[in-house]
Motif scaffolding. Structure first.
Motif, PDB file in Angstrom:
ATOM      1  N   LYS A 175       0.835  -1.204   0.000  1.00 34.47           N
ATOM      2  CA  LYS A 175       0.000   0.000   0.000  1.00 34.47           C
ATOM      3  C   LYS A 175       0.870   1.254   0.000  1.00 34.47           C
ATOM      4  O   LYS A 175       0.608   2.209  -0.737  1.00 34.47           O
ATOM      5  N   THR A 204       4.223   5.815  -5.249  1.00 36.53           N
ATOM      6  CA  THR A 204       4.455   5.765  -6.693  1.00 36.53           C
ATOM      7  C   THR A 204       3.383   6.502  -7.480  1.00 36.53           C
ATOM      8  O   THR A 204       3.679   7.246  -8.422  1.00 36.53           O
ATOM      9  N   PHE A 205       2.121   6.280  -7.115  1.00 34.77           N
ATOM     10  CA  PHE A 205       1.024   6.823  -7.910  1.00 34.77           C
ATOM     11  C   PHE A 205       0.321   7.998  -7.253  1.00 34.77           C
ATOM     12  O   PHE A 205      -0.512   8.652  -7.884  1.00 34.77           O
ATOM     13  N   HIS A 223      -3.426   9.011  -7.695  1.00 30.57           N
ATOM     14  CA  HIS A 223      -3.914   8.172  -8.797  1.00 30.57           C
ATOM     15  C   HIS A 223      -3.739   6.687  -8.488  1.00 30.57           C
ATOM     16  O   HIS A 223      -3.755   5.855  -9.398  1.00 30.57           O
ATOM     17  N   ASP A 224      -3.572   6.365  -7.207  1.00 25.91           N
ATOM     18  CA  ASP A 224      -3.345   4.967  -6.849  1.00 25.91           C
ATOM     19  C   ASP A 224      -4.540   4.088  -7.180  1.00 25.91           C
ATOM     20  O   ASP A 224      -4.390   2.917  -7.529  1.00 25.91           O
ATOM     21  N   LYS A 225      -5.749   4.647  -7.088  1.00 29.09           N
ATOM     22  CA  LYS A 225      -6.940   3.838  -7.361  1.00 29.09           C
ATOM     23  C   LYS A 225      -7.055   3.517  -8.847  1.00 29.09           C
ATOM     24  O   LYS A 225      -7.402   2.394  -9.219  1.00 29.09           O
ATOM     25  N   GLY A 264       2.271   1.894  -3.358  1.00 34.17           N
ATOM     26  CA  GLY A 264       1.273   2.428  -4.281  1.00 34.17           C
ATOM     27  C   GLY A 264       1.052   3.916  -4.088  1.00 34.17           C
ATOM     28  O   GLY A 264       0.961   4.677  -5.053  1.00 34.17           O
ATOM     29  N   ILE A 265       0.983   4.350  -2.829  1.00 31.82           N
ATOM     30  CA  ILE A 265       0.774   5.770  -2.561  1.00 31.82           C
ATOM     31  C   ILE A 265       1.992   6.580  -2.969  1.00 31.82           C
ATOM     32  O   ILE A 265       1.886   7.655  -3.574  1.00 31.82           O
TER      33      ILE A 265
END
Length: 548
Positions: free
Chosen positions: A55, A61-62, A65-67, A58-59
């Protein structure tokens, strides 16, 4: 059939079957609701199941826009799985059917695992599975195959081998008589199984097109639940206790410096909702219950009819890295949370206020903090308008001075007075600390990292925050030298961030700028960098610039 042909036909069969499953499931999910979309349900299950480091990655890196990245990943994995199932089904039909059933079962289980689920939540996945099985069986029968030789069974046509040649001519046998050869010539050719290549492509394209059309119907039905028009029609009442005007100079208005008030479109968003919940005010109900003497159930209109307060408050996410931008400031309008709890009458041992979102996400806030006099509220407005949908419309909770995962529940529908020893909320179950006051933080906004600047007078500026304690001092240093006090902008309260500025006489060369802040309790931001887990990042922010 060559390996390339097998891969191509199998891929088309698998993708068409997957498309049919989603094409049927999505319209049904739009009617059923309750988070029953297989893709969304599986995505939410992935969010719940993946380890914390994943998690965090993901936060980082994105970002916000992680979702979208997660949903894209789900679709990619689905496509790869569908191709594999389709290829395998060419050899063993039961593998294809079994693969589709497994995927459908995963979607059904994921949908049933959501907090607001009921038995009907599995219906979209079940019907989608039935459609996919029908498509995969039909297309397997339609796959072009080599035609059988005349008089030879189709299954053996590809396995026929030429007879060995003999030096001597065999004697005539009964079956070699002329009349038998004539009979063989009159035997009609065996019909080629399946469709030809063009026909197969036409049928497959039709299936995909029909699935896409059904998906469009699903999106249309989903749009009917959109409460955006409802939100735009709301006129919020004036606050009984308005926020004072921002003091002069609160916003330094420098290029590249974060504005004091964050526009709603730019406000950070970190939550577990793959799809923004659509909660109509006509159906909205807020329960306040649990270890209380007087349980309450309130409608949206009940909240608007109470005395509303307006405050300028900075919110910050615990996932914010040193130098990160997961923080924002807005003018919030809402009901003072302490007043509601006082009416409900919490029990003396109810040390946790457990708030729940409409999608089942939970958050635990210390009851004592909510009632200690700070401006904790149930917000209905942001910057003079009803809450944006992505920010928690129609009602969200916020508590100044606490990280969002213990204070800022969006799409709020339930408040339960309970005890920390009885219930662990969503992120606490995953190892984050149950009490999370926001740490003192500072950031350099200008100059940007790796910027090129001209020698001479240069403005170094940024923001610092220590919500509910306030920022007392900000200092900047160059290349590990002496600390220099920055000029601080005015602030409306201790619950907001503070802009700062320092004038630097920049010499040519490559330089490292560092910043640190001190809050009004006298505590200075520590130098050592720590990751956000388990209760927020720490460390001095630095940027490297080249002056010429």
């Amino acid at each position: 059939m060559t390996r390339t042909e097998r891969l191509g036909y199998g891929a088309l069969i698998g993708v068409a079957a997957a498309g049919a499953a989603l094409g049927v499931a999505e319209p049904v999910a739009a009617l059923v609701g309750r988070g029953s979309s297989p893709v969304v349900a599986v995505g939410l299950a992935v969010i719940d199941a993946v380890p914390r480091p994943v998690k965090d990655f993901g936060i980082r890196t994105f970002g916000q826009h992680d979702k979208e990245a997660l949903l894209a990943g789900v679709f990619v994995l689905l496509a790869l799985f569908a191709v594999g199932v389709g290829v395998a089904a060419l050899s063993r039909r039961w593998i294809g059917v079994g693969g589709v059933v497994v995927f459908g079962a995963l979607g059904a289980v994921a949908a049933l695992s959501r907090p607001a689920a009921s038995v009907v939540s599995a219906v979209p996945s079940v019907l989608g599975t039935v459609a996919a099985v029908g498509v995969i069986v039909f297309l397997l029968r339609a796959v072009p195959r080599p035609a059988a030789s005349a008089g030879v069974p189709a299954a053996a046509a590809g396995a026929a081998r030429p007879a060995p040649r003999h030096r001597s001519r065999p004697r005539a046998r009964l079956q070699d008589q002329p009349q038998d050869r004539a009979s063989a010539r009159d035997t009609p050719p065996v019909r080629r199984p399946g469709l030809d290549r063009r026909g197969f492509l036409a049928v497959t394209t039709s299936v995909v097109a029909a699935s896409a059309a059904l998906g469009g119907v699903g999106r249309f039905l989903t749009s009917l639940r959109d409460v955006g028009a409802e939100r735009r029609g709301i006129t919020l009442p004036a606050p009984a206790d308005p926020a004072p005007a921002l003091p002069a100079g609160a916003d330094l208005k420098l290029p590249d410096l974060t504005p004091f008030l964050t526009p709603p479109r730019d406000f950070y968003r970190v939550d577990t909702a793959l799809v923004v919940p659509q909660v109509s005010i006509d159906e909205y109900r807020l329960r306040i219950h649990g270890r209380v003497r007087h349980p309450l159930t309130l409608t949206y209109q009940d909240l608007l009819e109470r005395d509303l307060i307006e405050r300028v408050i900075t919110l910050s996410c615990v996932s914010n890295e040193v130098g990160g931008d997961l923080a924002g400031t807005a003018r919030w309008l809402g009901v003072r949370l302490k007043d509601l709890l006082d009416e409900a009458g919490p029990a003396d041992d109810a040390d946790q206020l457990l708030s729940t979102s409409v999608d089942g996400w939970t958050c635990g806030t210390p009851t004592a903090v909510v009632r200690d006099g700070r401006d904790a509220m149930l917000a209905v407005g942001m910057n003079g308008e009803p809450l944006p949908l992505q920010r928690g419309y129609p009602v969200r909770m916020l508590v100044p001075g606490l990280y969002g995962y213990v204070s800022a529940t969006k799409w709020l529908v339930d408040l339960e007075l309970t005890r920390f020893s009885d219930v662990a909320p969503y992120w606490v179950k995953r190892g984050w600390k149950r009490e999370a006051p926001i740490k003192t933080f500072s950031r350099i906004d200008t100059p940007r990292p790796l910027a090129n600047a001209t020698a001479g007078r240069l403005a170094v500026a940024g923001v610092a925050w220590a919500q509910h304690r306030g920022v007392e001092k900000v200092e900047v240093r160059v290349d590990g030298g002496a600390w220099n006090a920055a000029d601080l902008a005015a602030v409306p309260s201790v619950d907001t961030w503070r802009q700062w500025r320092w004038e630097w006489d920049a010499d040519p060369g490559r330089h490292t700028l560092e910043v640190r802040a001190t809050d009004r309790t006298g505590a200075t931001q520590p130098e050592a960098r720590e990751k956000p887990f388990p209760d927020g990042a720490t460390g001095w922010h630095s940027v490297v610039v080249t002056v010429s």
